[in-house]
Design a protein around this motif. Structure first.
Motif, PDB file in Angstrom:
ATOM      1  N   ALA A   1       0.868  -1.176   0.000  1.00 20.16           N
ATOM      2  CA  ALA A   1       0.000   0.000   0.000  1.00 20.16           C
ATOM      3  C   ALA A   1       0.904   1.226   0.000  1.00 20.16           C
ATOM      4  N   LEU A   2       0.600   2.185  -0.867  1.00 23.30           N
ATOM      5  CA  LEU A   2       1.422   3.397  -0.929  1.00 23.30           C
ATOM      6  C   LEU A   2       0.815   4.474  -0.043  1.00 23.30           C
ATOM      7  N   ARG A   3       1.683   5.342   0.431  1.00 22.88           N
ATOM      8  CA  ARG A   3       1.230   6.449   1.267  1.00 22.88           C
ATOM      9  C   ARG A   3       0.446   7.446   0.416  1.00 22.88           C
ATOM     10  N   LEU A   4      -0.677   7.900   0.967  1.00 26.12           N
ATOM     11  CA  LEU A   4      -1.470   8.906   0.263  1.00 26.12           C
ATOM     12  C   LEU A   4      -1.165  10.288   0.843  1.00 26.12           C
ATOM     13  N   GLN A   5      -0.684  11.181  -0.016  1.00 22.79           N
ATOM     14  CA  GLN A   5      -0.364  12.537   0.449  1.00 22.79           C
ATOM     15  C   GLN A   5      -1.641  13.378   0.507  1.00 22.79           C
ATOM     16  N   ARG A   6      -1.770  14.131   1.581  1.00 23.98           N
ATOM     17  CA  ARG A   6      -2.949  14.979   1.750  1.00 23.98           C
ATOM     18  C   ARG A   6      -3.111  15.970   0.590  1.00 23.98           C
ATOM     19  N   GLU A   7      -1.955  16.427   0.050  1.00 26.64           N
ATOM     20  CA  GLU A   7      -2.053  17.467  -0.983  1.00 26.64           C
ATOM     21  C   GLU A   7      -2.764  16.977  -2.245  1.00 26.64           C
ATOM     22  N   ARG A   8      -2.859  15.657  -2.426  1.00 28.13           N
ATOM     23  CA  ARG A   8      -3.588  15.149  -3.596  1.00 28.13           C
ATOM     24  C   ARG A   8      -5.058  15.544  -3.518  1.00 28.13           C
ATOM     25  N   MET A   9      -5.577  15.599  -2.302  1.00 31.15           N
ATOM     26  CA  MET A   9      -6.974  15.995  -2.139  1.00 31.15           C
ATOM     27  C   MET A   9      -7.120  17.484  -2.314  1.00 31.15           C
ATOM     28  N   GLU A  10      -6.100  18.214  -1.818  1.00 30.39           N
ATOM     29  CA  GLU A  10      -6.154  19.675  -1.960  1.00 30.39           C
ATOM     30  C   GLU A  10      -6.092  20.080  -3.431  1.00 30.39           C
ATOM     31  N   LYS A  11      -5.402  19.287  -4.235  1.00 30.02           N
ATOM     32  CA  LYS A  11      -5.281  19.644  -5.652  1.00 30.02           C
ATOM     33  C   LYS A  11      -6.448  19.112  -6.484  1.00 30.02           C
ATOM     34  N   GLY A  12      -7.447  18.539  -5.831  1.00 32.04           N
ATOM     35  CA  GLY A  12      -8.633  18.114  -6.564  1.00 32.04           C
ATOM     36  C   GLY A  12      -8.472  16.794  -7.290  1.00 32.04           C
ATOM     37  N   LEU A  13      -7.461  16.014  -6.893  1.00 33.78           N
ATOM     38  CA  LEU A  13      -7.277  14.720  -7.549  1.00 33.78           C
ATOM     39  C   LEU A  13      -8.105  13.633  -6.882  1.00 33.78           C
ATOM     40  N   LEU A  14      -8.592  13.904  -5.677  1.00 32.04           N
ATOM     41  CA  LEU A  14      -9.355  12.917  -4.916  1.00 32.04           C
ATOM     42  C   LEU A  14     -10.421  13.643  -4.111  1.00 32.04           C
ATOM     43  N   PRO A  15     -11.573  12.989  -3.922  1.00 30.47           N
ATOM     44  CA  PRO A  15     -12.618  13.657  -3.136  1.00 30.47           C
ATOM     45  C   PRO A  15     -12.295  13.715  -1.640  1.00 30.47           C
ATOM     46  N   SER A  16     -11.918  12.584  -1.043  1.00 29.06           N
ATOM     47  CA  SER A  16     -11.680  12.607   0.406  1.00 29.06           C
ATOM     48  C   SER A  16     -10.929  11.366   0.837  1.00 29.06           C
ATOM     49  N   GLY A  17     -10.334  11.438   2.031  1.00 30.98           N
ATOM     50  CA  GLY A  17      -9.635  10.288   2.589  1.00 30.98           C
ATOM     51  C   GLY A  17     -10.584   9.141   2.862  1.00 30.98           C
ATOM     52  N   ALA A  18     -11.795   9.475   3.258  1.00 36.44           N
ATOM     53  CA  ALA A  18     -12.773   8.427   3.582  1.00 36.44           C
ATOM     54  C   ALA A  18     -13.145   7.651   2.329  1.00 36.44           C
ATOM     55  N   GLU A  19     -13.355   8.400   1.240  1.00 38.31           N
ATOM     56  CA  GLU A  19     -13.692   7.708  -0.010  1.00 38.31           C
ATOM     57  C   GLU A  19     -12.513   6.842  -0.468  1.00 38.31           C
ATOM     58  N   TYR A  20     -11.299   7.364  -0.284  1.00 38.09           N
ATOM     59  CA  TYR A  20     -10.112   6.604  -0.681  1.00 38.09           C
ATOM     60  C   TYR A  20     -10.049   5.296   0.105  1.00 38.09           C
ATOM     61  N   ALA A  21     -10.265   5.385   1.443  1.00 38.49           N
ATOM     62  CA  ALA A  21     -10.196   4.187   2.289  1.00 38.49           C
ATOM     63  C   ALA A  21     -11.231   3.169   1.843  1.00 38.49           C
ATOM     64  N   ARG A  22     -12.424   3.647   1.487  1.00 42.91           N
ATOM     65  CA  ARG A  22     -13.492   2.726   1.097  1.00 42.91           C
ATOM     66  C   ARG A  22     -13.130   2.000  -0.191  1.00 42.91           C
ATOM     67  N   VAL A  23     -12.615   2.746  -1.193  1.00 43.34           N
ATOM     68  CA  VAL A  23     -12.415   2.142  -2.515  1.00 43.34           C
ATOM     69  C   VAL A  23     -11.024   1.515  -2.662  1.00 43.34           C
ATOM     70  N   TRP A  24     -10.004   2.162  -2.096  1.00 48.73           N
ATOM     71  CA  TRP A  24      -8.633   1.680  -2.339  1.00 48.73           C
ATOM     72  C   TRP A  24      -7.865   1.270  -1.078  1.00 48.73           C
ATOM     73  N   GLY A  25      -8.493   1.385   0.065  1.00 45.63           N
ATOM     74  CA  GLY A  25      -7.809   1.020   1.293  1.00 45.63           C
ATOM     75  C   GLY A  25      -7.526  -0.484   1.354  1.00 45.63           C
ATOM     76  N   VAL A  26      -6.360  -0.840   1.931  1.00 52.94           N
ATOM     77  CA  VAL A  26      -6.036  -2.258   2.117  1.00 52.94           C
ATOM     78  C   VAL A  26      -6.573  -2.662   3.496  1.00 52.94           C
TER      79      VAL A  26
END
Lengths: 332, 438
Positions: free
Chosen positions: A243-268
């Motif tokens: 699992a790769l580390r997710l940088q917070r700035e990816r969300m700030e730059k509009g590449l991802l909606p939220s950490g929660a959505e990331y955990a649901r879809v791509w979290g290990v």
């Protein structure tokens, strides 16, 4: 692809491809381009160093007379400390250089700063920088010192790649052929993923990557991996997952909606880990965002090799420092 | 009494016939029946004679960046490359956004005297995309086109106003097509090589969406749009579509887009870094196809000199751009004519008549009455690119060490030699003994 007519003009650019990779053993710039034999040799050497480290052997003098400059222009704790321990235990003079307090902030170029250290007698430069290609750049323009890439932007992190290989070699009983690693997350910005893909494919293992479309680079397959649509597809039957580390700035730059959505879809998580082969381990380059890319229960489970990775890191860096130092001595 | 210059045994660029050409007072005149003592006769030994080449897209860096280039050195490089006319971009320091600066560039170039320099003036003040520059006054001062080159006009409304306002001058707006948001922090083509090197990519769509936007704005306003340095298959398609729709849109491409792909970046080689970036093999093939089917109206170099120091920075931090004036003709001959993609005559047309049409410069022909703006070149002569011999201050070329065909032997501007290649023996025939120019 060179054209028919371009073939008559072997471009000097093409020549550069080889001159800045690892044909010169003074440097460790990237895993890409390293031969299978070369990789296996380094892993074998790292495994020997690990025996010594585990046994609590006395400090050594392999690197006596070698000045190692740790130039971490981008923040890092674990990699810097890991290099520093390795260098000191092998008898080198390890000097840490902090960019904020340095002349870099006075407008001097990185190259000029490194030339100063060269003039002061630094033998090996361990360089971490946020710009891709920095290590190759320094290796190209500096005359003498060996350059060890400790992570350059989104390009490679070769000692991380080697420690991942060593960790997997153990977990897989020494065999890479027929094994498959799933790498989940931000492939586009990950130097860890690039080094791992290059190393594993060279050693005969397969790699499947999976992540949000916004974090997947164009033509990623051409790195030699396959792409899965879902984490379930990627992890089903895999021999290990990273699992790769997710940088917070990816969300700030509009590449991802939220950490929660990331955990649901791509979290290990435990459910997904269960899709892998029995005992297939979980890796993470750290530091972990618990609950985002890795479920805490998974991070703390017996399947997690995160601490083994960290321990292997010191052994790998011992092996790399020794190799570069020996090559430097042989060259001079 | 003025002296007469005669070129004999030259090949006509279009017909291939062996011709003689006489020049007096800067103008081509009928060849004399017999020559007097004031005749200088040059034996061209079957080299090709053509009108002087024209480059619509050059960065001369003056005022303000003379560490990279000057009007003197840039126009000298142009003459060495066979050019008699070049148009220079306004992204200098300060930006060419007033009639006074347009006149300053003209005066300075005239003083240098190596070629005609045609200033392109900014569309907006300081190329900031906020306030229109005085386009009418700058046109009167001698600007030949308008451009915010290097800084695409982000706002479609501002581009519309620029076009509406420029329409009355009859001059085109030269568009550097690149959506700034899609480009983001990109430093090279988005594709396999960028992925491998961990460099941020610039997608093809960054160029083509802006081409399509500006084609639609040309339709809306009726003003002329010239698409600069096109590099992608999608942009060539956008230009093709605009022409099919009968819009006043023209476009250019540059030698590096038909010669190289993004693989030339190799291992972070900054000499392969330019904007737009080198693209994929498909784009390179599409470039050649667009040249062949007439979609491309003109060639240009996008000559963009930088200092060696600047190009020695890490890839992501090095500036975009390569020099092009002194390799343009040879790259055209070596990579378009020799492989048979287009004829030599068509290749030369795309460096001469075609750009003159795009910017509405006076026609130049090898006929009596025409200004003696000429280039003499040997299309077969082989030479090896050695940047240390360049006339430009820039050494930033990806072609160093390449062996190319096509050598400029002489360039003439209004009857005066602006370049004479000494290495290739354009010998002056003995005027007094031959005395004959047929």
């Amino acid at each position: 692809m060179p054209t028919a007519s371009a073939v008559q003009n072997p471009t000097p650019l093409g020549a550069g491809i080889f001159s800045t990779r690892n044909t010169d053993d003074r440097h460790l710039l990237a895993i890409e381009g390293m031969s299978r034999d070369h990789l296996l040799e380094l892993l074998e050497s790292a495994a020997r160093e690990r025996e010594w480290l585990r046994a609590g052997g006395p400090d050594r003098t392999d690197l006596a007379g070698c000045t190692v400059l740790l130039a971490f222009i981008e923040d890092s704790t674990r990699t810097r400390v890991s290099f520093e321990i390795a260098a000191r235990r092998l008898g080198a003079n390890a000097v840490a250089f902090s960019a904020s307090a340095s002349s870099l902030s006075k407008g001097e170029t990185l190259l000029d700063t490194m030339r100063l250290f060269e003039a002061m007698g630094a033998h090996l430069l361990v360089v971490r920088h946020a710009v891709s290609g920095t290590a190759a750049h320094l290796a190209r323009h500096l005359a003498r010192p060996g350059v060890i890439n400790a992570g350059d932007g989104m390009h490679e992190h070769p000692t991380q790649g080697l420690l991942d290989l060593l960790t997997l070699q153990d977990a897989w009983g020494g065999r890479f052929e027929g094994r498959r690693l799933a790498i989940i997350g931000d492939i586009a910005h990950s130097r860890v993923a690039r080094s791992a893909i290059a190393g594993l494919t060279t050693l005969g293992a397969e790699v499947t990557v999976c992540g949000p479309g916004t974090l997947m680079p164009l033509d990623v397959e051409s790195l030699g991996c396959s792409v899965a649509d879902s984490v379930e597809d990627a992890m089903s039957g895999a021999d290990a997952v990273m699992a790769l580390r997710l940088q917070r700035e990816r969300m700030e730059k509009g590449l991802l909606p939220s950490g929660a959505e990331y955990a649901r879809v791509w979290g290990v998580n435990r459910k997904r880990v269960a899709l892998m082969k029995p005992e297939a381990p979980v890796l993470h380059p750290g530091p972990v965002n618990r609950g985002t890319e890795l479920e805490p229960e998974v991070a703390d489970s017996a399947r997690s090799l995160i601490l083994a990775q960290v321990a292997n890191g010191v052994a790998v860096r011992c092996a790399v420092l020794k190799r570069c130092w020996h090559a430097l001595q042989a060259a001079s | 009494m003025s002296s007469l210059i005669v070129f004999k045994n030259a090949r006509h660029w279009r017909t291939g016939e062996v011709i003689s050409l006489a020049i007096e007072d800067g103008v081509i005149v009928p060849a004399p029946k017999h020559a007097g003592e004031f005749v200088r006769v040059f034996d061209c030994k079957a080299a090709v004679l053509a009108p002087g080449l024209v480059d619509l897209h050059v960065h001369l860096r003056e005022p303000g960046q003379t560490n990279k280039e000057s009007i003197e050195t840039g126009s000298m490089a142009a003459a060495a490359g066979g050019f008699t006319d070049i148009a220079c971009m306004p992204n200098t320091e300060p930006v060419i956004d007033t009639p006074a600066w347009v006149e300053w560039v003209l005066r300075r170039a005239e003083g240098a005297g190596h070629c005609r320099v045609h200033p392109i003036a900014a569309v907006t003040m300081g190329q900031k995309g906020e306030q229109l520059a005085p386009l009418q006054a700058m046109a009167q001062a001698g600007a030949v086109a308008f451009s915010d080159d290097g800084h695409p006009v982000r706002s479609a409304a501002m581009m519309r106003h620029g076009l509406e306002y420029a329409r009355r001058t009859g001059l085109p707006i030269v568009c550097h097509e690149e959506d700034p948001d899609l480009k983001g922090d990109g430093v090279m083509n988005e594709g396999f090589t960028a992925t491998r090197l961990g460099l941020r990519g610039i997608p093809n769509a960054a160029e083509s969406v802006m081409c399509r936007r500006d084609a639609d704005l040309a339709e809306l306003t009726g003003a002329r749009v010239h698409l600069a340095h096109l590099s992608t298959a999608q942009a060539f398609d956008a230009l093709r579509d605009a022409k099919r729709r009968g819009l006043p849109v023209t476009g250019e491409t540059c030698p590096h887009y038909w010669v190289l792909t993004d693989e030339a970046v190799g291992d972070y080689d900054t000499h392969a870094k330019m904007n737009p970036p080198l693209r994929s093999e498909e784009d390179r093939a599409a470039c050649i196809a667009a040249i062949q089917d007439g979609t491309i109206d003109s060639f240009a170099t996008d000559h963009a000199p930088h200092t060696s120091e600047e190009k020695k920075r890490p890839f992501a931090e090095a500036p975009f751009g390569i020099v092009g004036l002194e390799t343009a003709l040879a790259l055209t001959i070596t990579f378009l004519v020799k492989p048979g993609h287009i004829t030599l005559a068509r290749a030369i047309e795309l460096w001469t008549d075609a750009p003159r049409r795009v910017f509405q410069f006076p026609e130049v022909d090898l006929e009596p009455g025409s200004s003696a703006d000429l280039v003499l070149f040997d299309p077969d002569a082989e030479w090896t690119v050695d940047p240390s011999t360049f006339h430009t201050k820039g050494r930033n070329t990806p072609f160093a060490g390449w062996t190319l065909n096509g050598r400029v032997l002489a360039t003439m501007l209004a009857g005066r030699f602006t370049h004479l290649d000494d290495g290739f023996g354009l010998q002056r025939a003995d005027a007094s003994s031959t005395g004959a120019a047929q």
